[in-house]
Design a protein around this motif. Structure first.
Motif, mmCIF file in Angstrom:
data_model
loop_
_atom_site.group_PDB
_atom_site.id
_atom_site.type_symbol
_atom_site.label_atom_id
_atom_site.label_comp_id
_atom_site.label_asym_id
_atom_site.label_seq_id
_atom_site.Cartn_x
_atom_site.Cartn_y
_atom_site.Cartn_z
ATOM 1 N N LEU A 95 -31.398 -22.644 -6.761
ATOM 2 C CA LEU A 95 -30.248 -21.989 -6.129
ATOM 3 C C LEU A 95 -30.631 -20.597 -5.650
ATOM 4 O O LEU A 95 -30.216 -20.157 -4.563
ATOM 5 C CB LEU A 95 -29.074 -21.925 -7.105
ATOM 6 C CG LEU A 95 -28.501 -23.259 -7.598
ATOM 7 C CD1 LEU A 95 -27.259 -23.025 -8.448
ATOM 8 C CD2 LEU A 95 -28.195 -24.188 -6.450
ATOM 9 N N ILE A 100 -28.077 -18.888 -3.099
ATOM 10 C CA ILE A 100 -26.754 -19.239 -3.634
ATOM 11 C C ILE A 100 -26.536 -18.476 -4.934
ATOM 12 O O ILE A 100 -27.410 -18.435 -5.799
ATOM 13 C CB ILE A 100 -26.647 -20.755 -3.893
ATOM 14 C CG1 ILE A 100 -26.818 -21.531 -2.591
ATOM 15 C CG2 ILE A 100 -25.321 -21.104 -4.564
ATOM 16 C CD1 ILE A 100 -26.953 -23.025 -2.780
ATOM 17 N N GLY A 101 -25.351 -17.866 -5.080
ATOM 18 C CA GLY A 101 -25.070 -17.123 -6.293
ATOM 19 C C GLY A 101 -23.621 -16.703 -6.365
ATOM 20 O O GLY A 101 -22.762 -17.246 -5.654
ATOM 21 N N PRO A 102 -23.296 -15.734 -7.229
ATOM 22 C CA PRO A 102 -21.914 -15.268 -7.361
ATOM 23 C C PRO A 102 -21.331 -14.887 -6.004
ATOM 24 O O PRO A 102 -22.000 -14.261 -5.166
ATOM 25 C CB PRO A 102 -22.050 -14.043 -8.276
ATOM 26 C CG PRO A 102 -23.276 -14.328 -9.093
ATOM 27 C CD PRO A 102 -24.216 -15.040 -8.157
ATOM 28 N N ASP A 104 -20.326 -17.276 -3.931
ATOM 29 C CA ASP A 104 -20.282 -18.571 -3.254
ATOM 30 C C ASP A 104 -19.236 -19.467 -3.915
ATOM 31 O O ASP A 104 -18.904 -19.318 -5.096
ATOM 32 C CB ASP A 104 -21.644 -19.259 -3.308
ATOM 33 C CG ASP A 104 -22.594 -18.767 -2.230
ATOM 34 O OD1 ASP A 104 -22.190 -18.781 -1.051
ATOM 35 O OD2 ASP A 104 -23.714 -18.354 -2.567
ATOM 36 N N CYS A 106 -18.574 -23.608 -4.256
ATOM 37 C CA CYS A 106 -19.150 -24.935 -4.048
ATOM 38 C C CYS A 106 -18.099 -26.012 -4.315
ATOM 39 O O CYS A 106 -17.453 -26.006 -5.365
ATOM 40 C CB CYS A 106 -20.349 -25.145 -4.974
ATOM 41 S SG CYS A 106 -21.045 -26.817 -4.898
ATOM 42 N N MET A 125 -24.117 -25.009 -10.881
ATOM 43 C CA MET A 125 -23.485 -23.964 -10.081
ATOM 44 C C MET A 125 -22.787 -22.941 -10.978
ATOM 45 O O MET A 125 -22.947 -21.721 -10.823
ATOM 46 C CB MET A 125 -22.466 -24.580 -9.114
ATOM 47 C CG MET A 125 -23.064 -25.483 -8.056
ATOM 48 S SD MET A 125 -24.013 -24.572 -6.795
ATOM 49 C CE MET A 125 -24.694 -25.954 -5.858
ATOM 50 N N GLU A 126 -22.008 -23.439 -11.929
ATOM 51 C CA GLU A 126 -21.270 -22.539 -12.814
ATOM 52 C C GLU A 126 -22.217 -21.668 -13.637
ATOM 53 O O GLU A 126 -21.935 -20.493 -13.883
ATOM 54 C CB GLU A 126 -20.365 -23.357 -13.734
ATOM 55 C CG GLU A 126 -19.223 -24.024 -12.993
ATOM 56 C CD GLU A 126 -18.423 -24.995 -13.847
ATOM 57 O OE1 GLU A 126 -17.320 -25.380 -13.436
ATOM 58 O OE2 GLU A 126 -18.914 -25.363 -14.939
ATOM 59 N N ARG A 128 -24.862 -20.399 -12.717
ATOM 60 C CA ARG A 128 -25.393 -19.331 -11.854
ATOM 61 C C ARG A 128 -24.278 -18.441 -11.321
ATOM 62 O O ARG A 128 -24.509 -17.630 -10.424
ATOM 63 C CB ARG A 128 -26.176 -19.964 -10.687
ATOM 64 C CG ARG A 128 -27.470 -19.228 -10.325
ATOM 65 C CD ARG A 128 -28.412 -19.189 -11.493
ATOM 66 N NE ARG A 128 -29.712 -18.617 -11.138
ATOM 67 C CZ ARG A 128 -30.719 -18.515 -11.986
ATOM 68 N NH1 ARG A 128 -30.566 -18.946 -13.215
ATOM 69 N NH2 ARG A 128 -31.867 -17.981 -11.624
ATOM 70 N N VAL A 130 -21.499 -19.415 -9.711
ATOM 71 C CA VAL A 130 -20.887 -19.918 -8.479
ATOM 72 C C VAL A 130 -19.552 -20.572 -8.822
ATOM 73 O O VAL A 130 -19.470 -21.386 -9.753
ATOM 74 C CB VAL A 130 -21.818 -20.943 -7.792
ATOM 75 C CG1 VAL A 130 -21.164 -21.548 -6.557
ATOM 76 C CG2 VAL A 130 -23.140 -20.284 -7.430
ATOM 77 N N CYS A 132 -16.814 -23.260 -8.623
ATOM 78 C CA CYS A 132 -17.022 -24.684 -8.358
ATOM 79 C C CYS A 132 -15.692 -25.424 -8.307
ATOM 80 O O CYS A 132 -14.815 -25.221 -9.161
ATOM 81 C CB CYS A 132 -17.916 -25.283 -9.438
ATOM 82 S SG CYS A 132 -18.776 -26.762 -8.901
ATOM 83 N N THR A 153 -18.390 -22.446 0.704
ATOM 84 C CA THR A 153 -19.633 -22.061 1.377
ATOM 85 C C THR A 153 -20.777 -23.019 1.067
ATOM 86 O O THR A 153 -21.791 -23.025 1.768
ATOM 87 C CB THR A 153 -20.063 -20.644 0.950
ATOM 88 O OG1 THR A 153 -20.237 -20.610 -0.482
ATOM 89 C CG2 THR A 153 -19.026 -19.609 1.357
#
Length: 389
Positions: A95, A100-102, A104, A106, A125-126, A128, A130, A132, A153
């Protein structure tokens, strides 16, 4: 890689399933292939069917249990807390590579019932930071509305469904994670997604429930790169089990390097692929340039070359007018040698494309390619050489 292999061998030397099967260490990857036996899916399934999962009984409490179909069985796939953290760390580095990070958002449109991908993408994702949205598949209009409302995004899902989402008004994502169907190996589908998402970073991936994740597209790389901090990948001749050189197609074999529960060593995936070693791409050096293009099945030798019938599915992917059904008919020429006919169902518009793809895939040329309205019932390979011998 050798250090990682030896560390795993040392840990598994006394494992109930592997005791007496594994050396404590090897001096080379060649020695590893020579001294460590292959593990079949049937062996794995049989052991898991024993009371308490047999020799794969969890040595620490599992925190997640997936159930994956394997033949007639639903086989539990066990993960410890350490297993999940290792997966999240490896995927987190991917990621990062994708930017991709905080901040974003998803939306995951993969399934969550038995199919492992939904929860797999959500948790990485969570982890990192992100946001979700675990939407799942289907309900296209509602999903597109949710994506607009929440400012999606990043999108993760089936490519064909993603196209419907875009048509329904889903914002074009900055990054799209594809799965569930052939993607980069399906030229027509990939082109449609590229046209619908012209500025999007497109990520193809390959995973098995029992080996998660295996490989993904990394920015700057080609094909999909193996998460070689998690897995050691080999390609073998499916018939003899002998290791194959880079660039030759064969069966993918995987060895867990970190997994604590259900660690698999030289596990035969049954998938056909080609392996290459590359310069480092975000730290990874092993690529599957054509991802996976078939299953190891009833191999037939034609014109001295091993052909696996299921690999021909990729030849017809995206060919207009072809239904995807096919049959190989092998006979003997009057002058001796094999005569090969590829029969294709439907009315394909470009037979030259099929011929070129067939030769590139199998390394031999078809003597004839015939289109038929309907193939009818029958095997993938009709071998008439036995009748003329």
């Amino acid at each position: 890689m050798l250090d990682l292999l030896n560390a795993q061998l040392e840990k598994l030397h006394a494992h109930p399933f592997y005791a007496g099967r594994l050396p404590r260490s090897v001096a080379s990857t060649a020695e590893f292939a020579a001294r460590v036996p292959l593990l079949s899916r049937a062996e794995f399934v049989a052991e898991m069917a024993r009371p308490g999962y047999g020799a794969f009984a969890p040595q620490v409490p599992p925190v997640r249990v997936h159930l994956t179909p394997m033949g007639a069985s639903l086989v539990p796939i066990l993960h410890s807390a350490a297993d999940l953290r290792a997966i999240e760390t490896a995927c987190g580095q991917h990621l990062d590579a994708c930017g991709i990070g905080p901040g974003d958002v998803c939306m995951v449109t993969f399934g969550y019932h038995l199919f492992v991908a939904g929860l797999f993408y959500q948790t990485q994702m969570e982890a990192r930071g992100v946001a979700c949205i675990p939407h799942g598949p289907g309900e296209t209009e509602r999903a597109a509305q949710v994506a607009r409302q929440c400012g999606v995004t990043v999108l993760a899902g089936n490519p064909s469904h993603a196209l419907k989402l875009i048509e329904a008004g889903c914002p074009v994502p900055r990054v799209f994670f594809a799965g569930g169907e052939p993607f980069s190996g399906n030229e027509a589908l990939y082109a449609r997604v590229r046209a619908a998402m012209p500025g999007t970073l497109l990520i193809d991936s390959y995973s098995l429930s029992e080996c998660l994740p295996v490989a993904r597209t990394f920015p700057g790389g080609s094909g999909v790169h193996v998460f070689d901090e998690l897995l050691y990948a080999e390609v073998i001749d499916p018939d003899t089990g002998a290791p194959l050189p880079e660039g030759e197609r064969g069966e993918l074999v995987l060895t867990h390097l970190q997994k604590t529960l259900q660690p698999l060593v030289r596990y035969r995936t049954g998938d056909l692929t080609v392996l290459e070693r590359t310069a480092p791409v975000h730290g990874r050096r092993v690529s599957l340039p054509r991802v996976v293009f078939g299953r190891v099945d009833a191999m037939v030798k034609i014109k001295g070359v091993k052909v696996y019938p299921s690999e021909l599915k990729s030849v017809l992917l995206g060919v207009s007018g072809a239904t995807g059904a096919y049959r190989l008919v092998v006979g003997t020429k009057a002058s001796g040698g094999d005569h090969l006919t590829l029969r294709v169902e439907g009315a394909p518009t470009d037979m030259d494309v099929i011929a070129e793809r067939f030769k590139r895939q199998t390394l031999i040329h078809a003597d004839a390619i015939e289109a038929l309205d309907k193939l009818g019932e029958g095997p993938l390979v009709e071998d008439n050489r036995r009748q003329t011998a």
